[in-house]
Design an enzyme around this catalytic site. Sequence first.
Site, mmCIF file in Angstrom:
data_model
loop_
_atom_site.group_PDB
_atom_site.id
_atom_site.type_symbol
_atom_site.label_atom_id
_atom_site.label_comp_id
_atom_site.label_asym_id
_atom_site.label_seq_id
_atom_site.Cartn_x
_atom_site.Cartn_y
_atom_site.Cartn_z
ATOM 1 C CG HIS A 16 1.140 55.630 45.586
ATOM 2 N ND1 HIS A 16 1.855 56.580 45.848
ATOM 3 C CD2 HIS A 16 2.924 54.854 44.878
ATOM 4 C CE1 HIS A 16 3.277 56.326 45.556
ATOM 5 N NE2 HIS A 16 3.690 55.605 45.722
ATOM 6 C CE LYS A 40 12.739 55.365 51.642
ATOM 7 N NZ LYS A 40 11.984 54.130 51.001
ATOM 8 N NE ARG A 89 7.746 54.425 39.103
ATOM 9 C CZ ARG A 89 8.863 54.569 40.177
ATOM 10 N NH1 ARG A 89 7.902 56.411 40.280
ATOM 11 N NH2 ARG A 89 9.592 54.653 40.944
ATOM 12 C CB SER A 127 6.780 59.900 46.665
ATOM 13 O OG SER A 127 5.260 58.837 46.744
HETATM 14 O O1 PNS Z 1 6.904 52.637 47.682
HETATM 15 P P1 PNS Z 1 8.722 51.455 48.168
HETATM 16 O O2 PNS Z 1 9.841 52.354 48.802
HETATM 17 O O3 PNS Z 1 9.273 51.418 46.573
HETATM 18 O O4 PNS Z 1 8.324 50.181 48.674
HETATM 19 C C1 PNS Z 1 9.101 49.420 49.002
HETATM 20 C C2 PNS Z 1 8.935 48.352 49.808
HETATM 21 C C3 PNS Z 1 8.532 48.923 51.346
HETATM 22 C C4 PNS Z 1 7.558 47.237 49.539
HETATM 23 C C5 PNS Z 1 10.632 47.154 50.135
HETATM 24 O O5 PNS Z 1 11.215 48.494 50.479
HETATM 25 C C6 PNS Z 1 10.207 46.384 51.483
HETATM 26 O O6 PNS Z 1 9.195 45.499 51.393
HETATM 27 N N1 PNS Z 1 10.804 46.683 52.693
HETATM 28 C C7 PNS Z 1 10.762 45.700 54.255
HETATM 29 C C8 PNS Z 1 12.085 45.498 54.434
HETATM 30 C C9 PNS Z 1 11.808 43.398 53.254
HETATM 31 O O7 PNS Z 1 10.867 42.520 53.428
HETATM 32 N N2 PNS Z 1 13.035 43.437 52.649
HETATM 33 C C10 PNS Z 1 12.742 41.990 52.421
HETATM 34 C C11 PNS Z 1 13.106 42.503 50.504
HETATM 35 S S1 PNS Z 1 14.172 43.467 49.914
#
Ligand code: PNS
Length: 160
Positions: A16, A40, A89, A127
């Site tokens: 990150h 979560k 990645r 992570s």
């Molecule tokens: O580090 P991660 O878990 O891959 O991050 C995922 C994240 C937080 C970027 C994604 O889950 C997110 O944007 N969630 C917010 C809810 C949302 O907007 N959902 C619609 C798009 S799929």
Amino acid sequence: MAVIYPGSFDPVTYGHLDIIQRASKKFDKVIVTILDNPSKKALFDVEKRLELLKSTTKELKNVEIDSFSGLLVDYAKKNDISIIIKGLRAISDFEYEFQMAHTNTMLDEDIETVFLMTSNKYSFLSSSVVKEISKFNGDVSKLVPEIVKYNLNKKFRGDI
Ligand code: PNS
């Protein structure tokens, strides 16, 4: 131009930080924002994740740390930002990121997702991998900053 770099950051890793550093060189402002999602199960609460991100990015003057709940596009609109940064990645990330990028643009046509390739050095890093190694007492020194390692040790063993 300002951008948003969203994620779970549970906890922040050198992968990150690589993306944050590189984005901070190319954009005027980078808002790193943690998804606060009570459904979560996270190892670290949002306050601790904010603290770890703040302390590991404090040298980067154009980086801000924040958290959000709800839809990312709503958070972006509220902050008047239309570019989302994501790290890629490997090809295995692509399908999920492709789905999210298109979903976000469907929800708000002004939103663009810009992908930065994670440095080769960290292409295997997540992570989840860090948590797994730390849980079983492995050495995560090459994967996370010292303060993150300290907090992982504290979490899993209550020591130090
Ligand atoms: O580090 P991660 O878990 O891959 O991050 C995922 C994240 C937080 C970027 C994604 O889950 C997110 O944007 N969630 C917010 C809810 C949302 O907007 N959902 C619609 C798009 S799929």
